[in-house]
Design a protein around this motif. Structure first.
Motif, mmCIF file in Angstrom:
data_model
loop_
_atom_site.group_PDB
_atom_site.id
_atom_site.type_symbol
_atom_site.label_atom_id
_atom_site.label_comp_id
_atom_site.label_asym_id
_atom_site.label_seq_id
_atom_site.Cartn_x
_atom_site.Cartn_y
_atom_site.Cartn_z
ATOM 1 N N GLN A 75 0.531 -0.949 0.320
ATOM 2 C CA GLN A 75 -0.357 -0.128 -0.165
ATOM 3 C C GLN A 75 1.354 1.259 -0.325
ATOM 4 O O GLN A 75 1.852 1.005 0.748
ATOM 5 C CB GLN A 75 -1.469 0.350 1.210
ATOM 6 C CG GLN A 75 -2.254 -0.949 1.475
ATOM 7 C CD GLN A 75 -3.030 -1.354 2.128
ATOM 8 O OE1 GLN A 75 -2.857 -0.322 3.523
ATOM 9 N NE2 GLN A 75 -4.007 -1.556 1.710
ATOM 10 N N ALA A 76 0.522 2.174 -0.796
ATOM 11 C CA ALA A 76 1.515 3.501 -0.733
ATOM 12 C C ALA A 76 1.196 3.900 0.588
ATOM 13 O O ALA A 76 0.286 3.989 2.229
ATOM 14 C CB ALA A 76 0.089 4.616 -0.938
ATOM 15 N N GLY A 77 2.593 4.331 0.975
ATOM 16 C CA GLY A 77 3.279 4.770 2.380
ATOM 17 C C GLY A 77 4.184 3.125 3.048
ATOM 18 O O GLY A 77 4.553 3.811 3.939
ATOM 19 N N GLY A 78 3.984 2.610 2.386
ATOM 20 C CA GLY A 78 4.304 1.486 2.968
ATOM 21 C C GLY A 78 5.898 1.378 2.402
ATOM 22 O O GLY A 78 7.073 1.571 1.501
ATOM 23 N N SER A 79 6.333 -0.448 2.932
ATOM 24 C CA SER A 79 8.031 -0.024 2.869
ATOM 25 C C SER A 79 7.894 -1.603 2.434
ATOM 26 O O SER A 79 6.969 -2.636 2.106
ATOM 27 C CB SER A 79 8.944 -0.254 3.731
ATOM 28 O OG SER A 79 8.854 1.330 4.789
ATOM 29 N N LEU A 80 8.941 -1.582 1.081
ATOM 30 C CA LEU A 80 9.625 -3.126 0.206
ATOM 31 C C LEU A 80 11.548 -3.140 0.572
ATOM 32 O O LEU A 80 11.687 -1.618 0.268
ATOM 33 C CB LEU A 80 9.407 -2.678 -0.532
ATOM 34 C CG LEU A 80 8.401 -4.494 -1.039
ATOM 35 C CD1 LEU A 80 7.604 -5.605 -0.098
ATOM 36 C CD2 LEU A 80 7.224 -4.323 -2.729
ATOM 37 N N GLU B 153 3.429 5.782 -8.084
ATOM 38 C CA GLU B 153 3.973 6.048 -9.400
ATOM 39 C C GLU B 153 5.250 5.212 -9.310
ATOM 40 O O GLU B 153 5.954 5.030 -9.436
ATOM 41 C CB GLU B 153 3.997 7.769 -9.361
ATOM 42 C CG GLU B 153 4.804 8.304 -8.322
ATOM 43 C CD GLU B 153 3.669 9.140 -7.235
ATOM 44 O OE1 GLU B 153 2.725 8.616 -7.058
ATOM 45 O OE2 GLU B 153 4.107 10.518 -6.862
ATOM 46 N N ASP B 154 5.970 4.757 -7.679
ATOM 47 C CA ASP B 154 6.684 3.925 -7.830
ATOM 48 C C ASP B 154 6.334 2.326 -8.529
ATOM 49 O O ASP B 154 7.602 1.549 -8.108
ATOM 50 C CB ASP B 154 7.268 4.069 -6.411
ATOM 51 C CG ASP B 154 8.240 5.156 -6.131
ATOM 52 O OD1 ASP B 154 7.210 5.247 -4.762
ATOM 53 O OD2 ASP B 154 8.865 5.517 -5.901
ATOM 54 N N THR B 155 5.613 2.102 -9.234
ATOM 55 C CA THR B 155 4.570 0.822 -9.446
ATOM 56 C C THR B 155 5.803 0.766 -10.413
ATOM 57 O O THR B 155 5.690 1.441 -11.969
ATOM 58 C CB THR B 155 3.149 0.649 -9.708
ATOM 59 O OG1 THR B 155 2.660 1.202 -8.507
ATOM 60 C CG2 THR B 155 3.043 -0.156 -10.485
ATOM 61 N N ALA B 156 5.822 -0.608 -11.170
ATOM 62 C CA ALA B 156 7.238 -0.565 -11.868
ATOM 63 C C ALA B 156 7.789 -1.846 -11.968
ATOM 64 O O ALA B 156 8.067 -2.623 -10.223
ATOM 65 C CB ALA B 156 8.012 0.199 -12.389
ATOM 66 N N THR C 26 11.985 -7.530 -10.519
ATOM 67 C CA THR C 26 10.893 -7.911 -9.880
ATOM 68 C C THR C 26 10.157 -6.687 -10.154
ATOM 69 O O THR C 26 10.309 -5.687 -10.156
ATOM 70 C CB THR C 26 11.590 -8.383 -8.463
ATOM 71 O OG1 THR C 26 10.875 -8.698 -7.434
ATOM 72 C CG2 THR C 26 12.207 -6.745 -8.177
ATOM 73 N N LEU C 27 8.808 -7.278 -10.170
ATOM 74 C CA LEU C 27 7.964 -6.845 -10.160
ATOM 75 C C LEU C 27 7.394 -5.690 -8.981
ATOM 76 O O LEU C 27 7.139 -6.264 -7.827
ATOM 77 C CB LEU C 27 6.638 -6.944 -10.475
ATOM 78 C CG LEU C 27 5.235 -6.042 -11.007
ATOM 79 C CD1 LEU C 27 5.230 -4.886 -11.625
ATOM 80 C CD2 LEU C 27 3.652 -7.081 -11.721
ATOM 81 N N VAL C 28 6.866 -4.123 -9.058
ATOM 82 C CA VAL C 28 6.696 -3.825 -7.817
ATOM 83 C C VAL C 28 4.991 -2.709 -7.615
ATOM 84 O O VAL C 28 5.303 -2.110 -8.297
ATOM 85 C CB VAL C 28 7.487 -2.849 -6.930
ATOM 86 C CG1 VAL C 28 7.172 -2.128 -6.005
ATOM 87 C CG2 VAL C 28 9.229 -3.273 -6.257
ATOM 88 N N THR C 29 4.219 -3.210 -7.108
ATOM 89 C CA THR C 29 2.789 -1.989 -7.516
ATOM 90 C C THR C 29 2.019 -1.491 -6.209
ATOM 91 O O THR C 29 2.078 -2.421 -4.975
ATOM 92 C CB THR C 29 2.240 -3.702 -8.060
ATOM 93 O OG1 THR C 29 2.291 -4.284 -8.552
ATOM 94 C CG2 THR C 29 0.585 -3.538 -7.878
ATOM 95 N N VAL C 30 2.061 -0.757 -6.068
ATOM 96 C CA VAL C 30 1.791 0.057 -4.755
ATOM 97 C C VAL C 30 1.041 0.342 -5.193
ATOM 98 O O VAL C 30 -0.387 1.572 -6.405
ATOM 99 C CB VAL C 30 2.843 1.164 -4.916
ATOM 100 C CG1 VAL C 30 2.557 1.829 -3.779
ATOM 101 C CG2 VAL C 30 4.412 1.058 -4.815
ATOM 102 N N SER C 31 -0.465 0.106 -4.326
ATOM 103 C CA SER C 31 -1.752 0.657 -4.535
ATOM 104 C C SER C 31 -1.534 1.609 -3.412
ATOM 105 O O SER C 31 -0.921 2.434 -2.480
ATOM 106 C CB SER C 31 -2.802 -0.430 -4.316
ATOM 107 O OG SER C 31 -2.466 -0.547 -2.194
ATOM 108 N N SER C 32 -2.410 2.466 -4.441
ATOM 109 C CA SER C 32 -3.997 4.014 -3.322
ATOM 110 C C SER C 32 -4.543 3.838 -1.993
ATOM 111 O O SER C 32 -5.317 2.806 -2.154
ATOM 112 C CB SER C 32 -3.825 4.862 -4.300
ATOM 113 O OG SER C 32 -4.720 4.314 -4.955
#
Length: 130
Positions: free
Chosen positions: A12-17, A92-95, A124-130
């Motif tokens: 989720q947005a605001g989270g870390s990975l 917008e970091d989704t990529a 490796t896919l990163v998906t950030v949900s709003s």
């Protein structure tokens, strides 16, 4: 030099990975330690862009303005891994994120363009949900 990136996922947005890039040693075993390692990303419908890079010695880092202050790159030359810690993630970091090793060993200036990197891992896919 073979690279493998892993650690992507949905957050989720605001989270870390945290993403990791592991390099396997081949014939020229010293090279993968003496190469700059960079992270690039490619979002949907976008060109691949620079995210962050770390020098072969580990004492110099460079970040894209869009991730400065949120992402941290580090490397462990004993374990042959590079980590990209991503905080305060935004949609917008989704990529797809790719790690790469520089073409030339022991560079004096950290490589930041795609053309300076010769060895690429799979994304490796990163998906950030709003």
């Amino acid at each position: 030099v073979q690279l493998q990136a892993f650690g992507g996922g949905l957050v989720q947005a605001g989270g870390s990975l945290s993403l990791s890039c592991a390099a396997s040693r081949l014939t020229f075993s010293y090279l993968d330690i003496a190469l700059d390692i960079g992270w690039f990303r490619q979002g949907p419908g976008k060109e691949r862009e620079f995210v962050a890079a770390i020098s072969w010695s580990g004492d110099r880092t460079v970040y894209a303005d869009s991730v400065k202050g949120r992402f941290t790159i580090s490397r462990d030359n004993v374990k042959n891994t590079v980590t990209l810690a991503m905080n305060s993630l935004k949609p917008e970091d989704t990529a797809a994120y790719y790690c790469a090793a520089s073409r030339i060993p022991k560079r004096a200036v950290v490589a930041t363009t795609r053309y300076e990197y010769a060895y690429w891992g799979q994304g490796t896919l990163v998906t950030v949900s709003s």
